[in-house]
Design a protein around this motif. Structure first.
Motif, PDB file in Angstrom:
ATOM      1  N   ASP A 207      73.094  73.017 111.238  1.00  0.00           N
ATOM      2  CA  ASP A 207      73.088  71.555 111.157  1.00  0.00           C
ATOM      3  C   ASP A 207      71.641  71.096 111.197  1.00  0.00           C
ATOM      4  O   ASP A 207      70.901  71.452 112.121  1.00  0.00           O
ATOM      5  CB  ASP A 207      73.866  70.939 112.325  1.00  0.00           C
ATOM      6  CG  ASP A 207      75.361  71.181 112.222  1.00  0.00           C
ATOM      7  OD1 ASP A 207      76.024  70.396 111.538  1.00  0.00           O
ATOM      8  OD2 ASP A 207      75.838  72.157 112.824  1.00  0.00           O
ATOM      9  N   ALA A 208      71.229  70.324 110.189  1.00  0.00           N
ATOM     10  CA  ALA A 208      69.850  69.852 110.115  1.00  0.00           C
ATOM     11  C   ALA A 208      69.848  68.375 109.739  1.00  0.00           C
ATOM     12  O   ALA A 208      70.693  67.925 108.960  1.00  0.00           O
ATOM     13  CB  ALA A 208      69.053  70.660 109.095  1.00  0.00           C
ATOM     14  N   ALA A 209      68.898  67.614 110.313  1.00  0.00           N
ATOM     15  CA  ALA A 209      68.843  66.181 110.032  1.00  0.00           C
ATOM     16  C   ALA A 209      67.424  65.678 110.185  1.00  0.00           C
ATOM     17  O   ALA A 209      66.625  66.224 110.950  1.00  0.00           O
ATOM     18  CB  ALA A 209      69.777  65.410 110.965  1.00  0.00           C
ATOM     19  N   HIS A 216      63.709  64.599 113.766  1.00  0.00           N
ATOM     20  CA  HIS A 216      64.215  65.786 113.094  1.00  0.00           C
ATOM     21  C   HIS A 216      64.979  66.618 114.127  1.00  0.00           C
ATOM     22  O   HIS A 216      64.649  66.636 115.317  1.00  0.00           O
ATOM     23  CB  HIS A 216      63.087  66.611 112.452  1.00  0.00           C
ATOM     24  CG  HIS A 216      62.345  67.487 113.405  1.00  0.00           C
ATOM     25  ND1 HIS A 216      61.100  67.161 113.910  1.00  0.00           N
ATOM     26  CD2 HIS A 216      62.658  68.694 113.968  1.00  0.00           C
ATOM     27  CE1 HIS A 216      60.684  68.124 114.726  1.00  0.00           C
ATOM     28  NE2 HIS A 216      61.608  69.059 114.791  1.00  0.00           N
ATOM     29  N   ARG A 775      69.781  58.269 110.382  1.00  0.00           N
ATOM     30  CA  ARG A 775      69.582  59.707 110.305  1.00  0.00           C
ATOM     31  C   ARG A 775      70.461  60.298 109.208  1.00  0.00           C
ATOM     32  O   ARG A 775      71.655  59.978 109.128  1.00  0.00           O
ATOM     33  CB  ARG A 775      69.915  60.362 111.644  1.00  0.00           C
ATOM     34  CG  ARG A 775      69.023  59.872 112.777  1.00  0.00           C
ATOM     35  CD  ARG A 775      69.544  60.259 114.123  1.00  0.00           C
ATOM     36  NE  ARG A 775      68.702  59.724 115.193  1.00  0.00           N
ATOM     37  CZ  ARG A 775      68.990  59.828 116.482  1.00  0.00           C
ATOM     38  NH1 ARG A 775      70.116  60.416 116.867  1.00  0.00           N
ATOM     39  NH2 ARG A 775      68.169  59.320 117.394  1.00  0.00           N
ATOM     40  N   GLY A 777      71.660  63.991 107.448  1.00  0.00           N
ATOM     41  CA  GLY A 777      71.690  65.411 107.756  1.00  0.00           C
ATOM     42  C   GLY A 777      72.678  66.162 106.893  1.00  0.00           C
ATOM     43  O   GLY A 777      73.395  65.578 106.061  1.00  0.00           O
TER      44      GLY A 777
END
Length: 782
Positions: A207-209, A216, A775, A777
């Motif tokens: 999981d990246a955002a 971040h 945000r 992601g």
């Protein structure tokens, strides 16, 4: 029906695992970890395990839904607690327990435990200094709970920053819970269930955002089944952001959880995990209360100094062992060794007026800055043994838990020695007369240039001001009795014996407090099953707090620290809490939706009260009594296949019944919101798109010391410090690009409301809620 709600979002069973072996291995893992990872590969395995045709069909349908949809099917409702000692379904448990799943937490966009709990009904935040992590103070149903935080059923001591990257679910138990939790737990307790390795499947997930305010965040979660008996799991975290709306207020997180599970036989299993988390923040004490305007100061500038910090480090190693002796007997042990370090240097702001002798702007209104600091080091070991016995006595089914627990907590609270590199830039009149101060506003009311370097402080670690140590031995027994098809009875009894010492150095000088005592508490609950989906219950439970039970305060009576002299402390009785609760639980939609309602009354007697000024170590022992009563509602799960909900609402009233100071009688408790509610909705109109959001409301609160009457101003006939009511709206959306890729969007505080979550007893600190944030992601599974 077995609960499949905690299945991982993508299941890839090992082809070589025998169906019967898969079922038993998964069952053993579930028994070991206290989670709900119990499932079968297909209906044949289900039947082998003795399930009915209807149960197996439902299970297969639920499992297939999760296999096909992966993260597309978020779970908001679970059937079982992650605490292995809660051996019956949550729907049949005679107590209010709110469970927040990892899916719901992820979609809400919240990550720190403080953020997550602040939204929940019946839970508010408190403030603190000299050892408390900022915001890491929880008040449940009007009672202090900062020391009532648990991980996998073991107490998690220390005032640290807590993160959710390695959390499967969070359980908030409402009402005294000493049978499970031991000392404290006046209004309830919080238990986080960590993610565990499982040999039954492989999966990987990232999981990246990124977002506004330099946000971040990236987490990784991968489970590797080396064989049908051995698995490893890795959870990692790297995150950074400025607090939304407060540039320069930083939250920086790094974390790692390494977990392994080994199943040498069908009856024996071992699991171990090593946890590390580091937080390096620039903290913010927020605004302050303007006593003339009778409201918090709005739009206060960021005044944090460049040397400010709030650093936390957590290390913990835990071993879980489970052995199934036979169909009736099972042994479970959890043992943890841990260490936490927490230190801070931060800046406070308060309204002031320049003295008439000030050379720049005599008598001008200004904001003066102050220094607040402290550090804490905690070393602890805890071990919990449980013996489970399922039997039939006198024609009645029993599920009995015999338990023994030992813990040793050592807490070293200290200070920093501060040196100021810059001279003050104004003259103000304070407690000690006219003195040089640090004014954040110039003579024209504008923020001074280079305000972040106004004080130019340096520091070195100083002496300890309180060295706290407590060893506790506890024995308990709990029995869930199925009297007949309609009536069930829960009985619990626990005794804690402790040896306590606290070597303090306060305004009263050096003092050594040392004493021992025994605490006996019980819990009894009766459930009437109207039918298989509707029940009514009544429950009575107790808890006890000890004098000086809060480890971070030494001889400061006013915030839960030690009251009285060392001789008086030995003679004090523990504070006693009693809870009466009557409620009902209803299941709908094939048990996918749970509705709850409860009426409760918590009475706390023998309360320790401070005497004299707010910082005094003097105390009036066991002279206070207060009461919180209210009604709470909940609705959790799937309303339809497209619509999911997590809703809770609490309407409460608090009152001081007895006090050393007669003027306190009849007043409300501090840090207490009478009314609060939270709702999170998730709607999936198509297979590829999800939209949702949440809404939080808290009614106004009043500042003051914990568990005592809120501060009152006789001159105006009103409470001194008021935290205004507030509402916050957040939105989220998910788009499923493919089976492996999901895009996410979160908008926090959609209306960009300015609000305050808590107030210090003097009004000097009023924590500011986050402003608007955006945000974006993705989630990638492999």
């Amino acid at each position: 029906m077995r609960d499949t709600s905690q299945l991982k979002s993508k299941i890839k069973p090992l082809a070589a695992i025998d169906k019967r072996r898969l079922g038993s291995s998964a069952l053993m893992a579930a028994l070991t970890f206290g989670s709900t990872l119990v499932y079968a590969e297909d209906t044949d395995t289900c039947k082998i395990e003795g399930k009915s045709e209807v149960e197996c069909a439902k299970e297969a349908e639920s499992l297939e839904k999760i296999k096909v949809h992966g993260v597309r099917h978020s779970i908001y409702n679970v059937k079982k607690s992650g605490d292995v000692r809660r051996v019956i379904d949550l729907a049949d448990t005679p107590q209010t327990i709110t469970v927040l799943t990892k899916d719901q937490i992820l979609e809400s966009g919240r990550t720190d435990l403080e953020q997550i709990l602040s939204t929940q009904s019946g839970v508010t935040l408190g403030t603190g200094e000299n050892g408390n992590a900022f915001g890491d103070r929880y008040v449940i149903r009007g009672h202090e709970a900062r020391s009532d935080v648990f991980v996998d059923g073991l107490r998690d001591p220390g005032m640290t920053t807590r993160e959710s990257f390695a959390t499967d679910q969070i359980e908030i138990t409402k009402g005294p819970s000493a049978t499970f939790a031991g000392r404290g737990s006046s209004g309830g307790a919080v238990n986080s269930i960590t993610k565990k390795a499982d040999p039954s499947y492989n999966f990987g997930r990232v999981d990246a955002a990124i977002g506004t305010d330099e946000y971040h965040r990236i987490t990784i979660d991968t489970n590797m089944a080396v064989s049908e008996n051995l698995a490893f799991r890795i959870n990692g975290l790297d995150a950074y952001e400025d607090a939304p709306g407060r540039e320069g207020i930083v939250r920086n997180r790094e974390g790692l959880l390494l977990s392994t599970t080994y199943l040498p036989t069908d009856k024996l299993s071992f699991s171990a995990d090593a946890y590390y988390m580091q937080a390096e923040d620039v903290p913010d004490l927020g605004s302050y209360f303007d006593r003339v305007a009778r409201e918090p100061v709005s739009d206060i500038p960021v005044y944090a100094q460049s040397e400010d910090f709030l650093d936390s480090e957590v290390y913990a190693l835990t071993l879980f062992t489970n052995y199934e002796i036979n169909d009736q007997w099972r042994i479970y042990n959890a043992t943890r060794v841990g260490k936490t370090e927490n230190g801070y240097l931060t800046t406070g702001a308060s309204g002031s007026t320049r003295d008439e002798t000030d050379p720049e702007a005599p008598n001008a209104d200004t904001i003066t800055l102050s220094t607040h600091q402290g550090n804490q080091e905690v070393d602890y070991v805890a071990s919990q043994f449980n013996l489970f016995w399922n039997t039939k006595l006198l024609g009645v089914n029993h599920k009995v838990v015999f338990g023994f627990e030992y813990s040793d907590e050592s807490v070293d609270n200290g200070v920093y020695n501060i040196t100021y590199g810059n001279e003050g830039n104004c003259l103000v009149n304070g407690r000690n007369g006219v003195s040089s101060g640090y004014c954040a506003l110039d003579g024209n009311g504008n923020v001074v240039s280079d305000v972040s370097n106004l004080m130019n402080r340096s520091y070195v670690e100083g002496d300890s001001d309180a060295v706290f140590d407590i060893q506790t031995t506890a024995f308990y027994v709990m029995d869930n009795i199925e009297l007949n098809k309609q009536w069930e009875l829960f009985i619990g009894l626990r005794q804690d014996s402790f040896d306590y010492s606290n070597d303090t150095n306060s305004r009263s000088g050096e003092q050594l407090f040392a004493y021992s005592d025994d605490l006996t508490n019980g819990h009894i609950g009766l459930v009437y099953q109207l039918d298989e989906d509707i029940n009514f219950y009544s429950t009575y439970s107790t808890a006890t707090n000890i004098n000086g039970g809060e480890s971070d305060l030494g001889a400061n009576c006013g915030y839960g620290g030690l009251c009285g002299t060392p001789d008086q402390a030995q003679q004090s009785d523990p504070e006693r809490i009693e809870n009466i609760e009557v409620g009902t639980k209803w299941q709908f939609m094939d048990d996918e939706l749970l509705a709850t309602a409860a009426i409760f009354q918590i009475t706390k007697s023998d309360v320790m009260e401070s005497v004299g000024d707010a910082y005094s170590s003097l105390g009036s022992l066991n002279t206070g009594k207060n009461r919180v009563k209210g009604i709470e509602f909940g609705l959790t799960g799937e309303i339809t296949e497209q619509l999911s909900v997590q809703f809770s609402a609490a309407f409460m009233d608090s009152e001081v019944l007895e006090s050393f100071n007669d003027e306190n009688i009849g007043r409300a408790l501090s840090n207490f919101a009478d009314n609060s509610y939270y709702v999170q909705l998730r709607y999936q109109p198509t297979e590829s798109f999800v939209v949702g959001g949440d809404y939080t409301y808290k009614s106004e609160m009043y500042g003051g010391q914990p568990d005592t009457a809120a501060g009152y101003d006789d001159d105006i006939g009103a409470y001194s410090i008021v935290v205004p009511s507030y509402s916050v709206v957040n939105l989220f959306a998910n788009y499923y690009v493919s089976e492996d890729l999901t895009l996410r969007l979160n908008v926090g505080n959609l209306l960009d409301e300015e609000y305050w979550t808590a107030a210090y007893r003097s009004g000097s600190f009023m924590y500011i809620g986050d402003g608007r944030s955006v945000r974006a992601g993705l989630t990638y599974e492999f």
